[in-house]
Scaffold this motif. Sequence first.
Motif, PDB file in Angstrom:
ATOM      1  N   SER A  30      -3.565  -0.373  10.958  1.00  0.00           N
ATOM      2  CA  SER A  30      -2.693   0.050  12.053  1.00  0.00           C
ATOM      3  C   SER A  30      -3.542   0.558  13.214  1.00  0.00           C
ATOM      4  CB  SER A  30      -1.701   1.129  11.601  1.00  0.00           C
ATOM      5  OG  SER A  30      -2.371   2.337  11.292  1.00  0.00           O
ATOM      6  N   ARG A  31      -2.966   0.525  14.413  1.00  0.00           N
ATOM      7  CA  ARG A  31      -3.633   1.039  15.615  1.00  0.00           C
ATOM      8  C   ARG A  31      -2.673   2.006  16.300  1.00  0.00           C
ATOM      9  NH1 ARG A  31      -4.661  -3.478  18.006  1.00  0.00           N
ATOM     10  NH2 ARG A  31      -6.643  -3.619  16.901  1.00  0.00           N
TER      11      ARG A  31
ATOM     12  N   SER B 244       2.958  -3.215   8.636  1.00  0.00           N
ATOM     13  CA  SER B 244       4.243  -3.025   7.951  1.00  0.00           C
ATOM     14  C   SER B 244       5.324  -2.398   8.824  1.00  0.00           C
ATOM     15  CB  SER B 244       4.031  -2.172   6.698  1.00  0.00           C
ATOM     16  OG  SER B 244       3.491  -0.925   7.063  1.00  0.00           O
ATOM     17  N   ALA B 245       5.089  -2.225  10.118  1.00  0.00           N
ATOM     18  CA  ALA B 245       6.097  -1.627  10.998  1.00  0.00           C
ATOM     19  C   ALA B 245       5.913  -2.172  12.413  1.00  0.00           C
ATOM     20  CB  ALA B 245       5.968  -0.106  10.991  1.00  0.00           C
ATOM     21  N   PRO B 246       6.992  -2.211  13.186  1.00  0.00           N
ATOM     22  CA  PRO B 246       6.896  -2.728  14.551  1.00  0.00           C
ATOM     23  C   PRO B 246       6.280  -1.695  15.507  1.00  0.00           C
ATOM     24  CG  PRO B 246       9.124  -1.994  14.122  1.00  0.00           C
ATOM     25  CD  PRO B 246       8.376  -1.857  12.826  1.00  0.00           C
TER      26      PRO B 246
ATOM     27  N   THR C 273       3.362  13.028   9.288  1.00  0.00           N
ATOM     28  CA  THR C 273       4.421  13.845   9.874  1.00  0.00           C
ATOM     29  C   THR C 273       5.348  12.928  10.652  1.00  0.00           C
ATOM     30  OG1 THR C 273       4.926  15.781  11.241  1.00  0.00           O
ATOM     31  CG2 THR C 273       3.093  14.412  11.958  1.00  0.00           C
ATOM     32  N   GLY C 274       6.631  13.210  10.634  1.00  0.00           N
ATOM     33  CA  GLY C 274       7.586  12.379  11.352  1.00  0.00           C
ATOM     34  C   GLY C 274       7.389  10.912  11.013  1.00  0.00           C
ATOM     35  N   PRO C 275       7.358  10.036  12.015  1.00  0.00           N
ATOM     36  CA  PRO C 275       7.205   8.608  11.760  1.00  0.00           C
ATOM     37  C   PRO C 275       5.749   8.185  11.508  1.00  0.00           C
ATOM     38  CG  PRO C 275       7.429   8.992  14.088  1.00  0.00           C
ATOM     39  CD  PRO C 275       7.613  10.324  13.423  1.00  0.00           C
ATOM     40  N   LEU C 276       4.833   9.120  11.572  1.00  0.00           N
ATOM     41  CA  LEU C 276       3.419   8.800  11.384  1.00  0.00           C
ATOM     42  C   LEU C 276       3.106   8.728   9.889  1.00  0.00           C
ATOM     43  CD1 LEU C 276       0.576   8.359  12.477  1.00  0.00           C
ATOM     44  CD2 LEU C 276       0.353  10.816  12.772  1.00  0.00           C
ATOM     45  N   ALA C 277       3.033   7.508   9.379  1.00  0.00           N
ATOM     46  CA  ALA C 277       2.683   7.258   7.978  1.00  0.00           C
ATOM     47  C   ALA C 277       1.562   6.230   7.969  1.00  0.00           C
ATOM     48  CB  ALA C 277       3.890   6.744   7.205  1.00  0.00           C
TER      49      ALA C 277
ATOM     50  N   ARG D 246       0.836  -1.202   0.000  1.00  0.00           N
ATOM     51  CA  ARG D 246       0.000   0.000   0.000  1.00  0.00           C
ATOM     52  C   ARG D 246       0.867   1.246   0.000  1.00  0.00           C
ATOM     53  NH1 ARG D 246      -4.700  -2.303  -1.147  1.00  0.00           N
ATOM     54  NH2 ARG D 246      -4.913  -4.150   0.088  1.00  0.00           N
ATOM     55  N   PRO D 247       0.530   2.238  -0.839  1.00  0.00           N
ATOM     56  CA  PRO D 247       1.256   3.497  -0.733  1.00  0.00           C
ATOM     57  C   PRO D 247       0.899   4.165   0.591  1.00  0.00           C
ATOM     58  CG  PRO D 247      -0.566   3.685  -2.292  1.00  0.00           C
ATOM     59  CD  PRO D 247      -0.497   2.246  -1.855  1.00  0.00           C
ATOM     60  N   ALA D 248       1.876   4.720   1.254  1.00  0.00           N
ATOM     61  CA  ALA D 248       1.641   5.356   2.549  1.00  0.00           C
ATOM     62  C   ALA D 248       1.519   6.860   2.381  1.00  0.00           C
ATOM     63  CB  ALA D 248       2.769   5.040   3.513  1.00  0.00           C
ATOM     64  N   SER D 249       0.592   7.437   3.124  1.00  0.00           N
ATOM     65  CA  SER D 249       0.476   8.882   3.201  1.00  0.00           C
ATOM     66  C   SER D 249       1.368   9.325   4.349  1.00  0.00           C
ATOM     67  CB  SER D 249      -0.970   9.306   3.484  1.00  0.00           C
ATOM     68  OG  SER D 249      -1.804   8.948   2.422  1.00  0.00           O
TER      69      SER D 249
END
Length: 193
Positions: free
Chosen positions: A149-150, A173-175, A15-19, A9-12
């Motif tokens: 994601s949560r 897709s991320a820890p 800001t910072g690590p929030l994608a 999935r393309p991520a939006s």
Amino acid sequence: MTALARIPRPASAITGPLALASGRLHEGCGPARHTWAMLVAGALAGPVLWIAPAWATDRPEPCGFARFAEPGRFLFVTPDHRPDLLWCMEEALRSGAAPLVVADLPGLPGLTPVRRLHLAAEEGGSRAAQPPLGLILTPGEGGAPGVQSRWHMAPAHLPHADRWHLARRRDRSAPPADWHLSGHPSAWAFNKM
């Protein structure tokens, strides 16, 4: 693992690590979940559809969120019946008319409605330049099944400074990770915990 979970999935980049992956449903929980949604809204362009029950007493106040996002971008929908909250969100995501659709829910949705929302967002992406982003705001610690994601957000204010604790509790897709978030919409600072 479902076929939906395997598709990249393309991520939006918010800001910072929030994608957040576009065309998917994400969950915000915790006492500052409305602030999290406003943070996302402020980072994106275009209209925002905000769906909340007609009986809710904690709706966003334009004077309170104006520093995060332009209030004129918001359209508020207040269904009278609980099933209509997810129906409104599904139809809005399917239309692709708004790049961000937020539903402030009084409880956790089941897996079937979450899957329907993912499919609706994907379909909306075929009608718009960018697939819409769906956010559900859930009470307490969250826990909706099947979300992409949560994110949990809670105040961690210091004297004379706004500060939040932001946690990525689940992401396909991320820890998991935790940050202290401070600053203001044009200059957020993320400090990893």
